[in-house]
Write a protein that holds these residues in place. Structure first.
Motif, short mmCIF file in Angstrom:
data_model
loop_
_atom_site.label_atom_id
_atom_site.label_comp_id
_atom_site.label_asym_id
_atom_site.label_seq_id
_atom_site.Cartn_x
_atom_site.Cartn_y
_atom_site.Cartn_z
N SER A 21 107.50 32.06 20.12
CA SER A 21 106.80 32.26 21.39
C SER A 21 105.32 31.93 21.23
N LEU A 23 101.43 31.36 23.59
CA LEU A 23 100.60 31.29 24.80
C LEU A 23 99.53 30.26 24.56
N ARG A 39 104.09 29.78 27.21
CA ARG A 39 103.51 30.23 28.47
C ARG A 39 102.06 29.75 28.51
N ASP A 68 101.43 30.29 34.10
CA ASP A 68 102.06 31.61 34.18
C ASP A 68 101.06 32.72 34.47
#
Length: 250
Positions: A21, A23, A39, A68
């Motif tokens: 994951s 960002l 994201r 997002d």
């Protein structure tokens, strides 16, 4: 290993993310990362970024992504989940309060998380004539939500050309104000007329070594909970370097 002892390109950095994951902070219309586990946070939504890119003539060849998390101030406080990685490309130098930004990144990383950064090297970009930022500068900027008049003047009047190959060859040109002193007055007016609103300029100037020194100082002072894992050399004829910060274990 000393800062800048090994070259590392942005593709090498992004390959570290894999399927974990992540960002990405400030992707604009050309994100560095893509994939189902990525994201995005930016100051405008997708349509707003496209409109801004068109207005300034910024080219983009791939489809912009949906954003997002939208914060007009780039506030990571709106992000409720945690990530294995955060990544920013040419964003950290725009942060008015560097310490606050790094503490926000720390908060949204998992305990083994990493902050991946692609940072302009001031020696080989338009910031060439602006002095490197220091630990004193970082501490002095605590609490800033917008840039100082000093940063606005530097970004408008003290910059030079942005051709990395010319800089590597020793051709740095002249700062704008040496060619047109009125650039300083224009920058002052821009700041004075902003009404306290955010003016998008560089607040910080780094080389690989000064970046390492600054982050290590902030970490040793206990002002941030991120440590330097690696800072890489700026590749030849390029104007950016890569760095990896790791969240400190409790």
């Amino acid at each position: 290993m000393d800062a800048g002892s090994t070259e590392f390109h942005r593709n090498d950095l992004t390959a570290l993310v894999g399927r974990k994951s992540a960002l990405e902070i400030g992707p604009f219309t050309n994100p560095t990362l893509r994939g189902p586990n990525v994201r995005y946070l930016d100051v405008l939504d997708k349509q707003g970024l496209i409109k801004r890119a068109d207005a300034v003539g910024y080219p983009y060849s791939t489809a912009p992504v949906d954003i997002d998390y939208v914060s007009s101030t780039g506030d990571l406080g709106i992000v409720a989940k945690t990530f294995d990685f955060c990544l920013s490309s040419h964003c950290i130098e725009h942060q008015p309060d560097l310490i606050h930004h790094l503490r926000q990144v720390e908060r949204i990383l998992v305990p083994t998380g990493r902050y991946l950064l692609i940072v302009p090297d001031k020696r080989y970009c338009f910031d060439h004539f602006i002095p490197e930022s220091s630990i004193a500068d970082f501490i002095n900027a605590r609490g800033n939500s917008v840039h100082s008049v000093k940063s606005v003047i530097e970004h408008r009047a003290l910059i030079t050309h942005n051709d990395a190959a010319r800089h590597w060859a020793g051709d740095h040109g002249l700062p704008v104000y040496r060619q047109n002193i009125a650039a300083v007055s224009v920058a002052m007016s821009e700041y004075d007329n902003s009404g306290g609103a955010y003016v998008d300029v560089h607040a910080w100037q780094f080389t690989p070594q000064s970046f390492r020194d600054g982050i290590e100082a902030l970490s040793n002072l206990g002002l941030i909970g991120l440590d330097v894992e690696q800072v890489y050399a700026t590749p030849h004829n390029n104007f950016e370097f890569c760095a990896i910060l790791k969240r400190r274990q409790a």
